[in-house]
Design an enzyme around this catalytic site. Structure first.
Site, PDB file in Angstrom:
ATOM      1  NE  ARG A  19      -0.126  12.462  -7.845  1.00 53.65           N
ATOM      2  CZ  ARG A  19      -0.732  13.609  -8.106  1.00 53.65           C
ATOM      3  NH1 ARG A  19      -0.799  14.055  -9.348  1.00 53.65           N
ATOM      4  NH2 ARG A  19      -1.271  14.323  -7.142  1.00 53.65           N
ATOM      5  CG  ASN A  37      -3.100  10.638  -8.742  1.00 53.53           C
ATOM      6  OD1 ASN A  37      -2.383   9.719  -8.358  1.00 53.53           O
ATOM      7  ND2 ASN A  37      -3.429  11.646  -7.962  1.00 53.53           N
TER       8      ASN A  37
END
Length: 96
Positions: A19, A37
Site C-alpha cells: 500500500r 488491504n
C-alpha cells in the site's frame, strides 16, 4: 483522456508495504484514488487520472515493491468521476 480503474492484486501483497509503495508510485505518476488491504489477503485500489499515468501505475502494480510477489492483477475500467484530489491508504473496508 481521463481514466478510472478498480484494481485487485493477488499474491504476497500484504506485509510487504504494498500500500505504501503504491501510494508513492501514484504520487509519482500524478494518479489519485485509494488503496487498501482486504481480509482475504488481496489488495484493492481505485486509480483515477490521465490514461497514460493510470496505465503506468497499473504496470507498476504487476510487479509491486521488491518483497511482493504478484500472482494476478484484475483491472476493471469504470466511469471516470474526478472525485479524488489525492491518493490515500485506507485502513478499513469502507472506501468512502
Amino acid at each position: 483522456m481521463m481514466k478510472r480503474v478498480h484494481v485487485y492484486v493477488k499474491g504476497k501483497v500484504q506485509g510487504v508495504f504494498f500500500r505504501a509503495h503504491t501510494r508513492k508510485a501514484a504520487l509519482r505518476f500524478h494518479v489519485n484514488g485509494w488503496v487498501r488491504n482486504l481480509p482475504n489477503g488481496r489488495v484493492e485500489a481505485v486509480f483515477e487520472g490521465r490514461s497514460p499515468e493510470v496505465n503506468a501505475l497499473i504496470d507498476w502494480c504487476r510487479q509491486g515493491p521488491s518483497h511482493a510477489i504478484v500472482e494476478h492483477l484484475d483491472v476493471c475500467e469504470e466511469t471516470y468521476t474526478g472525485e479524488f484530489d489525492d491518493f490515500r491508504i485506507l485502513y478499513d473496508e469502507r472506501a468512502s
